[in-house]
Design a protein around this motif. Structure first.
Motif, short mmCIF file in Angstrom:
data_model
loop_
_atom_site.label_atom_id
_atom_site.label_comp_id
_atom_site.label_asym_id
_atom_site.label_seq_id
_atom_site.Cartn_x
_atom_site.Cartn_y
_atom_site.Cartn_z
N ARG A 29 -56.65 -30.56 26.04
CA ARG A 29 -56.68 -29.11 26.27
C ARG A 29 -55.43 -28.65 26.99
NH1 ARG A 29 -61.15 -30.26 30.74
NH2 ARG A 29 -59.81 -30.55 32.55
N HIS A 30 -55.05 -27.39 26.75
CA HIS A 30 -54.05 -26.72 27.59
C HIS A 30 -54.77 -26.06 28.76
CE1 HIS A 30 -51.61 -26.98 23.85
NE2 HIS A 30 -50.68 -27.26 24.74
N CYS A 31 -55.85 -25.36 28.45
CA CYS A 31 -56.63 -24.65 29.46
C CYS A 31 -58.12 -24.88 29.24
CB CYS A 31 -56.40 -23.14 29.37
SG CYS A 31 -54.77 -22.59 29.86
N VAL A 32 -58.87 -24.98 30.33
CA VAL A 32 -60.32 -24.86 30.24
C VAL A 32 -60.61 -23.38 30.00
CG1 VAL A 32 -62.51 -25.13 31.47
CG2 VAL A 32 -60.67 -26.75 31.85
N VAL A 33 -61.62 -23.09 29.17
CA VAL A 33 -62.00 -21.70 28.89
C VAL A 33 -63.43 -21.50 29.37
CG1 VAL A 33 -62.11 -19.89 27.13
CG2 VAL A 33 -60.47 -21.77 26.88
N PRO A 34 -63.62 -21.18 30.66
CA PRO A 34 -64.97 -21.12 31.21
C PRO A 34 -65.80 -19.97 30.65
CG PRO A 34 -63.29 -21.19 32.96
CD PRO A 34 -62.60 -20.92 31.68
N PRO A 50 -63.62 -22.68 22.24
CA PRO A 50 -62.33 -22.00 22.20
C PRO A 50 -61.52 -22.36 20.96
CG PRO A 50 -62.65 -23.21 24.27
CD PRO A 50 -63.72 -23.65 23.33
N GLY A 51 -60.74 -21.40 20.49
CA GLY A 51 -59.76 -21.66 19.44
C GLY A 51 -58.38 -21.82 20.06
N ALA A 52 -57.35 -21.80 19.21
CA ALA A 52 -55.98 -22.05 19.69
C ALA A 52 -55.53 -21.01 20.71
CB ALA A 52 -55.02 -22.09 18.50
N GLU A 53 -55.79 -19.73 20.43
CA GLU A 53 -55.34 -18.67 21.34
C GLU A 53 -56.09 -18.74 22.67
OE1 GLU A 53 -54.53 -14.72 19.67
OE2 GLU A 53 -54.80 -15.62 17.69
N GLU A 54 -57.38 -19.07 22.59
CA GLU A 54 -58.18 -19.21 23.80
C GLU A 54 -57.71 -20.39 24.65
OE1 GLU A 54 -60.39 -16.79 20.91
OE2 GLU A 54 -59.41 -18.73 20.73
N ASP A 55 -57.35 -21.49 23.97
CA ASP A 55 -56.86 -22.68 24.65
C ASP A 55 -55.55 -22.39 25.39
OD1 ASP A 55 -56.77 -25.52 25.27
OD2 ASP A 55 -55.23 -25.70 23.74
N ARG A 56 -54.73 -21.51 24.81
CA ARG A 56 -53.46 -21.14 25.45
C ARG A 56 -53.67 -20.20 26.64
NH1 ARG A 56 -51.36 -21.31 20.10
NH2 ARG A 56 -51.91 -19.14 19.74
N SER A 57 -54.62 -19.28 26.50
CA SER A 57 -54.79 -18.22 27.51
C SER A 57 -55.84 -18.53 28.57
CB SER A 57 -55.16 -16.90 26.82
OG SER A 57 -56.48 -17.00 26.29
N VAL A 83 -70.35 -7.15 29.92
CA VAL A 83 -71.13 -8.31 29.47
C VAL A 83 -70.48 -9.59 29.98
CG1 VAL A 83 -71.83 -7.03 27.40
CG2 VAL A 83 -69.86 -8.58 27.28
N TYR A 84 -71.14 -10.73 29.76
CA TYR A 84 -70.52 -12.01 30.10
C TYR A 84 -70.39 -12.81 28.81
CZ TYR A 84 -69.07 -16.13 32.64
OH TYR A 84 -68.31 -17.17 33.11
N ILE A 85 -69.18 -13.31 28.53
CA ILE A 85 -68.88 -14.01 27.28
C ILE A 85 -68.44 -15.43 27.59
CG2 ILE A 85 -67.47 -14.01 25.18
CD1 ILE A 85 -66.96 -11.00 25.64
N CYS A 86 -69.05 -16.41 26.91
CA CYS A 86 -68.64 -17.80 27.09
C CYS A 86 -68.94 -18.58 25.80
CB CYS A 86 -69.35 -18.43 28.29
SG CYS A 86 -71.15 -18.45 28.15
N ASN A 87 -68.72 -19.88 25.84
CA ASN A 87 -68.94 -20.75 24.69
C ASN A 87 -69.77 -21.97 25.08
OD1 ASN A 87 -67.35 -19.60 22.38
ND2 ASN A 87 -65.66 -19.81 23.84
N VAL A 88 -70.31 -22.65 24.07
CA VAL A 88 -71.05 -23.89 24.30
C VAL A 88 -70.12 -24.92 24.93
CG1 VAL A 88 -72.23 -25.83 23.19
CG2 VAL A 88 -72.74 -23.49 22.47
N VAL A 89 -68.95 -25.16 24.33
CA VAL A 89 -67.97 -26.07 24.92
C VAL A 89 -66.81 -25.27 25.50
CG1 VAL A 89 -68.58 -28.06 23.49
CG2 VAL A 89 -66.75 -26.53 22.74
N LYS A 90 -66.23 -25.77 26.57
CA LYS A 90 -65.22 -25.03 27.31
C LYS A 90 -63.80 -25.49 27.00
CE LYS A 90 -68.92 -23.50 29.37
NZ LYS A 90 -69.61 -22.35 28.79
N CYS A 91 -63.65 -26.52 26.16
CA CYS A 91 -62.33 -26.98 25.73
C CYS A 91 -62.27 -26.94 24.21
CB CYS A 91 -62.06 -28.42 26.21
SG CYS A 91 -62.09 -28.60 28.00
N ARG A 92 -61.08 -26.73 23.67
CA ARG A 92 -60.93 -26.56 22.23
C ARG A 92 -61.11 -27.87 21.46
NH1 ARG A 92 -55.46 -25.87 18.75
NH2 ARG A 92 -56.43 -25.23 16.78
N PRO A 93 -62.03 -27.91 20.49
CA PRO A 93 -62.09 -29.06 19.58
C PRO A 93 -60.88 -29.05 18.65
CG PRO A 93 -64.18 -27.85 19.61
CD PRO A 93 -63.16 -26.98 20.28
N PRO A 94 -60.32 -30.21 18.32
CA PRO A 94 -59.13 -30.27 17.46
C PRO A 94 -59.34 -29.53 16.15
CG PRO A 94 -59.68 -32.45 18.32
CD PRO A 94 -60.80 -31.54 18.69
#
Length: 199
Positions: A29-34, A50-57, A83-94
């Motif tokens: 990962r570049h960034c954790v996306v909590p 997260p996708g690529a842009e999310e992983d960067r930001s 609202v509160y927005i999040c994902n099941v996983v917090k790091c981008r799958p390849p």
């Protein structure tokens, strides 16, 4: 002990996420996306990962699917800040692939902590992955979207992921129906008396 600390505070959760090495996704990962938004939101949205842009930001839903999600929320009178927005996983799958069971299992305690901290009234599950890991492992999004399930006083509904709507515009009508149902549920719950013990 570590997971208990996570459940107690946002700072404990964010610290645990920043140092997480529970699955192989952490190594690339570049960034954790909590997640982001109102920590006391009535509506929580959970996506896949997260996708690529999310992983960067380090922010969830900032690409094209995120732009569409922002417009969808606006259409029912809500901003991202409410609202509160999040994902099941917090790091981008390849390659933006679906998270595998090991990856999802490693991240689910964080998701449960987020739900416990936010205490939403309604959770909108964006796509099959969010639905399977949150509601039912056998969930099929085309069959089960739009159906309400209540658990421990929280109303949950799966709907199509915004990325699916970008790929297939014919799904937008059904997604709009689901969003209207979410608006109606929020309005209905606002009119109900406060539950005992909720003060």
């Amino acid at each position: 002990m570590g997971e208990r600390v996570m459940m107690v505070s946002w700072s404990g959760l964010m610290d645990a996420l920043a140092h997480c090495q529970k699955c192989p996704l952490a190594g690339q990962r570049h960034c954790v996306v909590p997640g982001e938004g109102n920590p006391n939101a009535r509506l929580m949205l959970i996506g896949e990962g997260p996708g690529a842009e999310e992983d960067r930001s380090g922010r969830p839903f900032v690409g094209r699917a995120g732009e569409l999600l922002t417009k969808m929320l606006k259409a029912i009178g809500l901003s991202r800040e409410e609202v509160y927005i999040c994902n099941v996983v917090k790091c981008r799958p390849p390659g933006n692939r679906t998270p595998d069971p090991q990856e999802a299992a490693a991240c689910l305690p964080y998701l449960r902590a987020q739900v416990a901290l936010v205490r939403p009234q309604v959770i909108l599950l964006l796509g099959a992955t969010a639905g399977r890991y949150t509601l039912d492992p056998e969930l099929r999004i085309t069959r089960d979207r739009g159906r309400w399930t209540e658990r421990k006083g929280v109303w949950m509904m799966p709907t199509f992921h915004p990325a699916a709507l970008l790929r297939n515009e014919s799904l937008k009508r059904a997604a709009w129906q689901d969003l209207q149902a979410v608006r109606e549920k929020l309005d209905e719950l606002e009119l109900k008396p406060v539950r005992e013990g909720a003060e």
